[in-house]
Motif scaffolding. Structure first.
Motif, short mmCIF file in Angstrom:
data_model
loop_
_atom_site.label_atom_id
_atom_site.label_comp_id
_atom_site.label_asym_id
_atom_site.label_seq_id
_atom_site.Cartn_x
_atom_site.Cartn_y
_atom_site.Cartn_z
N GLY A 241 0.95 -1.30 0.01
CA GLY A 241 -0.04 0.10 -0.17
C GLY A 241 0.89 1.19 -0.10
N ASN A 242 0.43 2.58 0.65
CA ASN A 242 0.75 3.39 0.52
C ASN A 242 2.32 3.55 1.40
OD1 ASN A 242 1.44 6.45 1.22
ND2 ASN A 242 -0.76 6.72 1.17
N ARG A 243 3.35 3.81 0.43
CA ARG A 243 4.60 3.76 1.01
C ARG A 243 5.13 4.95 1.42
NH1 ARG A 243 7.57 -0.36 -1.67
NH2 ARG A 243 5.89 -2.13 -1.55
N GLN B 363 0.88 -2.34 -6.99
CA GLN B 363 2.18 -3.07 -6.72
C GLN B 363 1.74 -4.60 -7.13
OE1 GLN B 363 1.85 -2.05 -2.35
NE2 GLN B 363 2.31 -0.08 -2.84
N ILE B 364 0.52 -5.00 -7.18
CA ILE B 364 0.41 -6.38 -7.70
C ILE B 364 0.62 -6.54 -9.14
CG2 ILE B 364 -1.33 -8.03 -8.12
CD1 ILE B 364 -2.59 -7.23 -5.29
N PHE B 365 0.04 -5.38 -9.90
CA PHE B 365 0.29 -5.54 -11.43
C PHE B 365 1.69 -5.48 -11.88
CE2 PHE B 365 0.60 -3.33 -15.54
CZ PHE B 365 -0.26 -3.99 -16.08
N THR B 370 6.70 -7.64 -13.77
CA THR B 370 8.28 -7.80 -13.73
C THR B 370 8.81 -9.15 -13.48
OG1 THR B 370 8.29 -5.38 -12.93
CG2 THR B 370 10.14 -6.66 -12.46
N LYS B 371 7.86 -9.93 -12.66
CA LYS B 371 8.39 -11.35 -12.54
C LYS B 371 8.09 -12.25 -13.81
CE LYS B 371 5.59 -12.01 -9.05
NZ LYS B 371 4.78 -12.94 -7.79
N ARG B 372 7.53 -11.70 -14.71
CA ARG B 372 7.47 -12.26 -16.04
C ARG B 372 8.33 -11.50 -17.13
NH1 ARG B 372 2.70 -13.26 -13.33
NH2 ARG B 372 1.79 -15.16 -13.60
N VAL B 407 -4.70 -8.87 -10.97
CA VAL B 407 -5.06 -7.84 -10.14
C VAL B 407 -6.88 -8.15 -9.76
CG1 VAL B 407 -5.97 -5.48 -10.17
CG2 VAL B 407 -3.35 -5.99 -10.82
N ARG B 408 -7.39 -8.66 -11.08
CA ARG B 408 -8.80 -9.02 -10.79
C ARG B 408 -9.04 -9.85 -9.86
NH1 ARG B 408 -13.54 -9.24 -14.20
NH2 ARG B 408 -14.41 -11.36 -13.91
N GLN B 409 -8.34 -11.01 -9.50
CA GLN B 409 -8.13 -12.03 -8.60
C GLN B 409 -8.27 -11.43 -7.22
OE1 GLN B 409 -5.46 -15.26 -9.02
NE2 GLN B 409 -6.81 -16.54 -8.11
#
Lengths: 263, 413
Positions: A241-243, B363-365, B370-372, B407-409
């Motif tokens: 979240g918000n860093r 952050q998830i996206f 990046t991991k891919r 992200v949807r998940q």
């Protein structure tokens, strides 16, 4: 640093930290420890702690529980008045302190005896004894998380050194918890230029989360045995979240560690 | 590439060593904590074109471009060859090299309305010089800037807060594009304001980018004229990605001073502050030097890069691929039923998820991409380079589709 070397301003800040952290931990011990529960069974009393120019807090024993509160309580069973912040700091550091007892009722002697016995139980858990480390890991992590979170608020609200960080921090909620045991949690609310710490996870969606992978990590990081930067890079601690909010919490944490290292 | 999830074992191993000998392991914007630890590499070994390679041997299509520096791409031979030739002859001497003048002439000719140039190494060198110049020339102290804008790491501008470092007490902040707020600020501090420093458009970390409203720059210029304050354009991040003659030209703005860096030398260390002739005298009054500020190789890199920017029409090329990326991301997100905010210029884009102001989903996206093998930063604007091809964008969008599903998940949709 030795306690006596701390400036009067530093003593005041430390007294806020100690009063709030120690009594919050006492509440946690009362909830967890079977011995403490026995001590509290059937007891009803309150103890007010007042420090001249410093914190005003109280604990209340009722229904087998001990609860911590900020502020003044009407007619406590016992009042403990410290004429200077350093005296409270001495007492909570196990040193001889100058304190005026203010007797509020016939239960004062029982209240003081019970309070001292509970403090002894807290000392036991904070002793670092191997049996505590081996048998009460989760509780130890809970105490450390609680102490850190409450300590952060006190430093943030009283130490001018971190005032620019607090001023710069946007309003919001930061949660700290252990992934493998979410009962080990606290959350800090930034509102109106002050921080407020609460136990447990936030009921509302937090703006930021600091998550320890497990109990072992929480203990290692919060006791300073593992470098927090390394733990974050290794994903043993995860920040979500918000860093920008979290970024301003770290200098406060550093400052808290400085106060907590005062002997 | 899309099916393989990267591991970062060697990055982790190297970071463990780093924390023992370097404060914080890796500091500043390169710190793992500025991205998402565990999903991004900590140590990069090399790059070629728009691709970078980490210590674990993972390959990425890079949309950060070394925080914007590599506009022509990594390992760009036409520039590096000339730099290597210059290095072979020595680079730092007792006084300036001929390139010192040649580059200044080239810049003055190239950058719209600017009459002189003074070099530094990093953005901070030149933004600090510009602010100092403005203070000396106006004999006033206060500097106006947008809230959240980044102008370097010197104490007057640094994002960190320390009571003892009180240089920021002379800073005045306003909300970007808030002309009325800006007017009030100038009114309140009449006779105190030395300068306003602005990025060509607002591109804060941890947030969407904001373009200036059509009335913004005329209002800024009128206020500066009225106050006798200088208008400094901090074009460090945008330079040569909006307009070949300077980002102020793109927006029709008329700054007194312009700071540039990052892409100027295509990864070689050189920055520059440029100014109009009205400020030439004050620029001579500010004592400016740095051991490496005269490094000939970096000046050569800037000259060769400028030639290549012109020859390849890099802005046009990047605008096209950047637009393709922006449109593609919006389309992929829509396919997954996700609402995204695409902001910034196509060459310096950013994306966030609507309503996600804390950037949880970014952050998830960005972790998933990046991991891919598609390096997208969750908290900092991205950069296109002239080395990105349409094929690279297609590949990136293929990976983005997978990340949108994640992200949807996470949203529970």
């Amino acid at each position: 640093m030795e306690l006596a070397d701390l400036s009067p301003e530093g003593q005041k800040i430390l007294s806020h930290v100690k009063a709030n952290v120690v009594l919050n931990l006492l509440e946690a011990v009362a909830e967890y420890d079977p011995e403490a529960k026995k001590l509290l069974a059937g007891k009803k009393y309150s103890i007010q702690i007042m420090v001249a120019g410093g914190p005003k807090v109280f604990v209340e024993a009722k229904d087998g529980k001990l609860t911590f509160h900020k502020g003044r309580r009407f007619m406590p069973s016992l009042g403990l008045y410290f004429p200077k912040p350093i005296e409270l700091n001495k007492m909570f550091s196990g040193k001889k302190a100058f304190v005026f007892p203010l007797i509020g009722g016939f239960k004062f002697a029982m209240a003081l005896k019970n309070f001292k016995a509970l403090m002894a139980r807290l000392q036991y858990y904070m002793s670092g004894a191997p049996e505590v480390k081996d048998n009460h890991k989760a509780f130890l992590a809970k105490m450390l998380t609680c102490a850190t979170a409450f300590g952060i608020s006190e430093v943030a609200n009283h130490d001018p050194y971190v005032a620019p960080n607090i001023e710069h921090m946007s309003d919001g909620v930061v949660e700290v918890f252990v992934r493998s045991d979410e009962s080990i949690a606290a959350h800090i609310v930034k509102q109106d230029d002050r921080l407020y710490t609460h136990k447990g996870r936030s009921q509302e969606r937090s703006n930021s989360r600091l998550i320890f992978k497990d109990v072992k990590t929480a203990i290692a990081v919060l006791t300073g045995k593992v470098n927090a930067t390394l733990a974050m890079a290794m994903t043993d601690i995860v920040s979500e979240g918000n860093r920008a909010i979290i970024k301003e919490v770290f200098p406060v944490l550093d400052r808290l560690n400085m106060y907590m290292s005062v002997k | 590439m899309a099916d393989k999830i990267y591991k970062f074992d060697k990055s982790f191993e190297m970071f463990r060593k780093a924390v023992n000998v370097i404060p914080g392991g890796i500091y500043g914007s390169k710190s793992p904590n500025f991205a998402v630890p565990g999903s991004f590499p900590y140590f990069i070994t090399h790059g070629k074109g728009c691709y970078i390679y980490d210590v674990d041997g993972n390959e990425y299509i890079d949309f950060l471009c070394g925080f914007g520096t590599n506009l022509l791409g990594y390992g760009y031979e036409p520039v590096n060859k000339k730099v290597a030739e210059r290095m072979a002859k020595g680079e730092i001497f007792n006084t300036a090299s001929p390139e010192f003048v040649e580059l200044a002439e080239m810049l003055v000719k190239r950058i719209d309305s600017m009459d002189w140039a003074l070099y530094g190494k990093n953005g901070t060198d030149v933004t600090t010089f510009a602010v100092t110049l403005a203070r000396i020339e106006t004999d006033k102290k206060k500097v106006v800037m947008a809230k959240g804008a980044y102008h370097g790491t010197a104490p007057w501008a640094a994002p960190s807060e320390w009571t003892i470092l009180d240089e920021k007490k002379n800073n005045l902040y306003f909300n970007y594009n808030d002309i009325e707020g800006l007017k009030k600020l100038f009114e309140k501090h009449r006779g105190e304001i030395a300068a306003i420093i602005l990025t060509p458009y607002h591109h804060p970390a941890f947030g969407d980018s904001i373009m200036p409203s059509k009335d913004f720059y005329p209002a800024v210029e009128a206020l500066c004229k009225d106050e006798g304050a200088l208008f400094i354009m901090d074009d460090i991040r945008c330079n040569f990605r909006l307009h070949p003659n300077g980002s102020h030209k793109y927006f029709g703005a008329h700054p007194d001073l312009i700071c540039m860096g990052k892409s100027l030398g295509n990864g070689h260390p050189v920055s520059v502050v440029m100014g109009t002739k009205d400020h030439y005298k004050a620029a001579t009054d500010v004592y400016a030097t740095g051991t490496f500020w005269f490094q000939a190789g970096a000046l050569v890199a800037a000259m060769e890069s400028l030639k290549e920017f012109e020859r390849l029409k890099t802005v046009d090329k990047m605008m096209k691929t950047g637009k393709m990326l922006q449109d593609g991301l919006a389309s992929c997100a829509k396919d997954e039923g996700l609402d995204v905010v695409i902001s910034g210029a196509p060459t310096i884009p950013f994306m966030s998820f609507k309503g996600d102001k804390d950037l949880y989903y970014n952050q998830i996206f960005c972790s998933e991409t990046t991991k891919r093998g598609v390096y997208l930063h969750p908290h900092h604007n991205w950069f296109l380079s002239a080395a990105h091809t349409e094929k690279d964008i297609d590949k990136a969008l293929g990976v983005a589709r997978i990340a949108f599903k994640a992200v949807r998940q996470a949203m529970g949709l």
